[in-house]
Enzyme design. Structure first.
Site, PDB file in Angstrom:
ATOM      1  N   HIS A 201     -21.563  32.393 -38.076  1.00 53.79           N
ATOM      2  CA  HIS A 201     -21.814  31.935 -39.449  1.00 53.79           C
ATOM      3  C   HIS A 201     -22.618  30.633 -39.492  1.00 53.79           C
ATOM      4  CE1 HIS A 201     -19.252  35.160 -40.763  1.00 53.79           C
ATOM      5  NE2 HIS A 201     -18.288  34.722 -39.983  1.00 53.79           N
TER       6      HIS A 201
ATOM      7  N   SER B 132     -14.341  37.223 -42.809  1.00 52.39           N
ATOM      8  CA  SER B 132     -15.430  37.346 -41.850  1.00 52.39           C
ATOM      9  C   SER B 132     -15.558  38.802 -41.383  1.00 52.39           C
ATOM     10  CB  SER B 132     -15.187  36.388 -40.674  1.00 52.39           C
ATOM     11  OG  SER B 132     -16.271  36.397 -39.785  1.00 52.39           O
TER      12      SER B 132
END
Length: 317
Positions: free
Chosen positions: A202, A93
């Site tokens: 996300h 991430s």
């Protein structure tokens, strides 16, 4: 000199009050990186990391620059101790930004500004009480994706992080996430627990933030990485700066395909990797996902020097 091993850079969840304390006592790289970040941010980032409070450190706009400084400082220490360059890098991430800095694709000071802005925009896209995330343990990808679709009448809910087989994080509107947890348990999940965050990372809730963030991304120089960086969005390394720009934008609202990333490394024949940053979160995920890969967290001088000595004795690959 480079070796046939990978460097992994952690994302949010690896932060802790007091992190990097041991390395900071032995290496000036830690204070140097935090000082530079503090000058960019206009507040004392090292004091926040050292003293807390944890609630402020956990604010996304603070977490991301703190982890960036910690990971890049660890990389500096690796190099200072004679570290060989890895042949590939991956970031979980937000950790993608740490990887890109260490690969020479983004200047550190630019990255500090970027990730602080990224965190702020993420928080603003999920007003308190609206966004949420949950960890689902023991349920496969396909049934969980079906559950996310089933709760769409309640609100947005997406699979956000494919961390390991049977370990998936979902993200979206809080009510939809809560209902998805109920359905996941009914479908056989061992655990489905909401996480103490209000940011719906996300998920499609991040699309407006991504559009604004693109303006900031476009304002900095992105170069071709000196070491390939595998991206979360498509599990591919990109050399073209325009492609890197595109995948960084998409990453805000797309799934983190970490399990596929580790599979990609295994398929390429990697058997060794290092977690470059605080904590051992990624080391645990590697152990769970790919038994053929050995991962070592670079958390102390002894470990860093020991691993460099091993690499110097004999080349790998």
């Amino acid at each position: 000199m480079s070796g046939n091993y990978a460097f992994l850079f952690p994302g949010q969840g690896s932060q802790a009050v007091g992190m990097m304390a041991e390395l900071s006592r032995e290496f000036a790289a830690v204070s140097n990186r935090f000082q530079e970040a503090s000058e960019v941010l206009k507040f004392n980032l090292w004091k926040l990391v050292s003293d807390g409070p944890i609630e402020r450190l956990n604010a996304t706009e603070n977490t991301q620059p703190a982890l960036l400084a910690a990971s890049v400082a660890t990389w500096d220490i690796w190099e200072e101790c004679g570290g060989h360059l890895p042949s590939i890098m991956c970031g979980h991430s937000f950790g993608e930004y740490s990887a890109l800095v260490c690969a020479g694709a983004i200047n550190y000071s630019d990255a500090v500004k970027l990730v602080a802005t990224r965190g702020k925009l993420m928080q603003e896209s999920s007003p308190t009480g609206k966004g949420g995330m949950a960890a689902v343990i023991g349920l496969a990808k396909e049934p969980l994706e079906d559950i996310c679709e089933a709760v769409s009448s309640i609100g947005i809910c997406d699979c956000a992080n494919f961390n390991a087989p049977g370990q998936i994080v979902i993200s979206g509107e809080k009510n939809a996430v809560a209902k998805a947890c109920e359905l996941a348990k009914a479908a056989g999940a061992k655990r489905a627990m909401e996480l103490p965050v209000s940011v719906a990372a996300h998920s499609r809730l991040m699309i407006p933030a991504a559009e604004v963030f693109m303006e900031h991304l476009s304002s900095i120089e992105i170069r071709s990485p000196k070491i390939p960086v595998v991206h979360n969005v498509d599990v591919k390394p990109h050399q073209d700066p325009s492609e890197i720009l595109s995948v960084l934008k998409q990453q805000l609202y797309s799934s983190v395909k970490w399990d596929n990333t580790l599979e990609y490394l295994a398929d390429l024949g990697y058997t060794d990797c290092y977690e470059c940053g605080p904590g051992k979160v990624l080391t645990a995920l590697v152990k769970r996902s790919e038994a053929s890969i050995n991962c070592v967290p670079l958390m102390s001088r002894d470990i860093i020097e020991s691993e460099n000595k091993k690499l110097s004795i004999g080349p790998k690959g």
